[in-house]
Enzyme design. Structure first.
Site, PDB file in Angstrom:
ATOM      1  N   LYS A 160      -1.270  -2.995 -11.694  1.00  0.00           N
ATOM      2  CA  LYS A 160      -0.729  -1.659 -11.970  1.00  0.00           C
ATOM      3  C   LYS A 160      -0.660  -1.369 -13.461  1.00  0.00           C
ATOM      4  O   LYS A 160      -0.885  -0.246 -13.887  1.00  0.00           O
ATOM      5  CB  LYS A 160       0.648  -1.487 -11.324  1.00  0.00           C
TER       6      LYS A 160
ATOM      7  N   LYS B 174      -7.397  -1.171  -2.404  1.00  0.00           N
ATOM      8  CA  LYS B 174      -6.367  -0.914  -1.401  1.00  0.00           C
ATOM      9  C   LYS B 174      -6.109   0.593  -1.243  1.00  0.00           C
ATOM     10  O   LYS B 174      -6.082   1.314  -2.247  1.00  0.00           O
ATOM     11  CB  LYS B 174      -5.081  -1.609  -1.857  1.00  0.00           C
TER      12      LYS B 174
ATOM     13  N   LYS C 253      -0.916   5.293  -2.336  1.00  0.00           N
ATOM     14  CA  LYS C 253      -0.383   6.648  -2.538  1.00  0.00           C
ATOM     15  C   LYS C 253      -0.769   7.198  -3.902  1.00  0.00           C
ATOM     16  O   LYS C 253      -0.956   8.382  -4.077  1.00  0.00           O
ATOM     17  CB  LYS C 253       1.152   6.626  -2.516  1.00  0.00           C
TER      18      LYS C 253
HETATM   19  N1  AQP Z   1      -3.267  -0.244   1.986  1.00  0.00           N
HETATM   20  C1  AQP Z   1      -2.273  -0.862   2.613  1.00  0.00           C
HETATM   21  N2  AQP Z   1      -2.513  -1.613   3.719  1.00  0.00           N
HETATM   22  C2  AQP Z   1      -1.490  -2.226   4.385  1.00  0.00           C
HETATM   23  N3  AQP Z   1      -0.191  -2.134   3.996  1.00  0.00           N
HETATM   24  C3  AQP Z   1       0.079  -1.399   2.901  1.00  0.00           C
HETATM   25  N4  AQP Z   1       1.226  -1.108   2.268  1.00  0.00           N
HETATM   26  C4  AQP Z   1       0.972  -0.311   1.200  1.00  0.00           C
HETATM   27  N5  AQP Z   1      -0.345  -0.077   1.111  1.00  0.00           N
HETATM   28  C5  AQP Z   1      -0.925  -0.725   2.160  1.00  0.00           C
HETATM   29  C6  AQP Z   1       2.544  -1.586   2.687  1.00  0.00           C
HETATM   30  O1  AQP Z   1       3.399  -0.457   2.809  1.00  0.00           O
HETATM   31  C7  AQP Z   1       4.729  -0.834   2.429  1.00  0.00           C
HETATM   32  C8  AQP Z   1       5.260   0.146   1.438  1.00  0.00           C
HETATM   33  O2  AQP Z   1       4.529   0.055   0.230  1.00  0.00           O
HETATM   34  P1  AQP Z   1       5.116   0.733  -1.075  1.00  0.00           P
HETATM   35  O3  AQP Z   1       4.998   2.182  -1.003  1.00  0.00           O
HETATM   36  O4  AQP Z   1       6.487   0.279  -1.301  1.00  0.00           O
HETATM   37  O5  AQP Z   1       4.294   0.148  -2.252  1.00  0.00           O
HETATM   38  P2  AQP Z   1       2.783  -0.196  -2.421  1.00  0.00           P
HETATM   39  O6  AQP Z   1       2.459  -1.420  -1.664  1.00  0.00           O
HETATM   40  O7  AQP Z   1       2.549  -0.242  -3.885  1.00  0.00           O
HETATM   41  O8  AQP Z   1       2.075   1.038  -1.722  1.00  0.00           O
HETATM   42  P3  AQP Z   1       1.129   2.104  -2.357  1.00  0.00           P
HETATM   43  O9  AQP Z   1       0.786   3.099  -1.340  1.00  0.00           O
HETATM   44  O10 AQP Z   1      -0.014   1.413  -3.040  1.00  0.00           O
HETATM   45  O11 AQP Z   1       2.086   2.809  -3.378  1.00  0.00           O
HETATM   46  P4  AQP Z   1       1.853   3.119  -4.904  1.00  0.00           P
HETATM   47  O12 AQP Z   1       0.526   3.796  -4.986  1.00  0.00           O
HETATM   48  O13 AQP Z   1       2.997   4.007  -5.272  1.00  0.00           O
HETATM   49  O14 AQP Z   1       1.905   1.808  -5.605  1.00  0.00           O
HETATM   50  C9  AQP Z   1       4.651  -2.264   1.891  1.00  0.00           C
HETATM   51  O15 AQP Z   1       5.089  -3.146   2.902  1.00  0.00           O
HETATM   52  C10 AQP Z   1       3.197  -2.457   1.618  1.00  0.00           C
HETATM   53  O16 AQP Z   1       2.804  -3.796   1.750  1.00  0.00           O
END
Ligand code: AQP
Length: 344
Positions: free
Chosen positions: A123, A207, A210
């Protein structure tokens, strides 16, 4: 799994905790990797599901958008089937134990441990000097989220596995440093289901996320049927037809991802999907995947829209959830402070 949680000889109640950041639109990865499992676990555990707005601000969030996203994430939880009356749903910043325990864990965790976290490296990228300190200590706050409730089981997607291991290390070090064996449980990750890492629709090696700029990289839970179908139609693929065995998906990340999404949504194995579509062109497979996706996701999107139309209801769910969360966390924090030697 339960045996693992008992390795610290912790004998308190079994409890599930997890959270999702309110950084943007909930997407298919959040659903398949996390929220669908949150829903299933409600049958067997007391569950605490948090909208982690404090984690969200480790990267800049527009305040109005943050408020909206916190409500939308809550609506997403409920629309997917989380029951805020049987279980606890609240936003992290409403319960001060998270911040208080995170500070203590900042003093327990070692720099070397955090320096190894791959999510920070991903990140912060090449601009690490410019990243917030909060982003660096994000895993300490995550450990506090879990351990403020002495939660024993944490459902997460594959990407959070390393952070969960750090939470266990922090719990263990706290128990050792203060000579309180089995005070904190060593929380067990529950990485469940068939799609623990859903990849971007634009790049099968990244991955689904969001914060990725392209809307076409992900299917949002609030997307309507036409948008879902359009995103799948435009999903990147390679020119070959689908193989006739799972091994044939190797080195074909986009094909592998779409087959994996189909399998997870249909609750089939990849092998079964491949057997059904062996030799098919993407022009045949994609409309089938779109139809399946719409059948699962469109009702969730519709329910979210209804819930979002009543922000008063959502805020009330969060308020009541926070009150119930505090009732669990406050006595634990009082114990923690006594252990550390703070006068309370
Ligand atoms: N692509 C993914 N596949 C499977 N699981 C996923 N999770 C996130 N992306 C995937 C799981 O969703 C939960 C919540 O995640 P989060 O929003 O707390 O943080 P993150 O993992 O950083 O998700 P994002 O969407 O990538 O958010 P941003 O872009 O804001 O960093 C977790 O259990 C995660 O494993």
């Amino acid at each position: 799994m339960e045996n693992e949680a008992k390795k610290s000889n912790y004998s308190g109640p079994q409890r599930v905790f997890s959270g999702v950041q309110s950084t943007g639109n909930l997407h298919l990865g959040n659903y398949l990797g996390a929220i669908r499992n949150f829903v299933d676990l409600q049958q067997d555990y007391d569950c605490i599901y948090c909208v982690v707005d404090m984690h969200a601000i480790t990267a800049w969030q527009d305040p109005e958008e943050l408020t909206k996203n916190t409500r939308a994430t809550t609506a997403g939880y409920i629309a997917c089937g989380i029951d805020p009356e049987q279980h606890i749903v609240f936003n992290q910043s409403a319960v001060s134990a998270h911040a208080e325990l995170a500070w203590i864990f900042n003093c327990v965790a070692r720099m070397g441990w955090l320096n190894r976290m791959t999510q920070f490296k991903d990140k912060a990228g090449r601009h690490k000097e410019n990243a917030s300190v909060g982003l660096f200590v994000y895993p300490n706050l995550m450990a506090a989220d879990i351990l403020a409730y002495k939660a024993t089981h944490v459902p997460v997607g594959e990407d959070q596995k390393q952070h969960l291991e750090l939470s266990r290390d922090i719990a263990q070090k706290f128990n050792n440093d203060f000579n309180v064996p089995a005070f904190f449980p060593l929380p067990e990750p529950l990485i469940l289901g068939l799609a623990t890492r859903v990849m971007s629709l634009r790049d099968g090696t990244a991955k689904m996320s969001k914060s990725e700029k392209s809307e076409y990289s992900r299917i949002n839970l609030k997307d309507d049927a036409d948008t879902i179908a359009k995103k799948i139609r435009k999903a990147r693929t390679d020119p070959d037809p689908l193989p006739d065995n799972v091994a044939g998906l190797k080195d074909r990340p986009e094909a592998d991802n779409l087959v994996g999404i189909y399998a997870a949504l249909a609750k089939m194995t990849k092998k079964e999907v491949i057997e059904r579509f062996a030799g098919a062109q993407f022009s045949t497979f994609k409309p089938e995947l779109a139809e399946l996706s719409v059948s699962v996701l469109a009702p969730i999107g519709e329910e979210m829209a209804k819930l979002m139309a009543d922000p008063g209801y959502i805020d009330n769910v969060l308020r009541q959830g926070a009150e119930r969360a505090r009732a669990i966390a406050d006595p634990i924090m009082a114990e923690v402070k006594k252990v550390v030697g703070f006068i309370i």
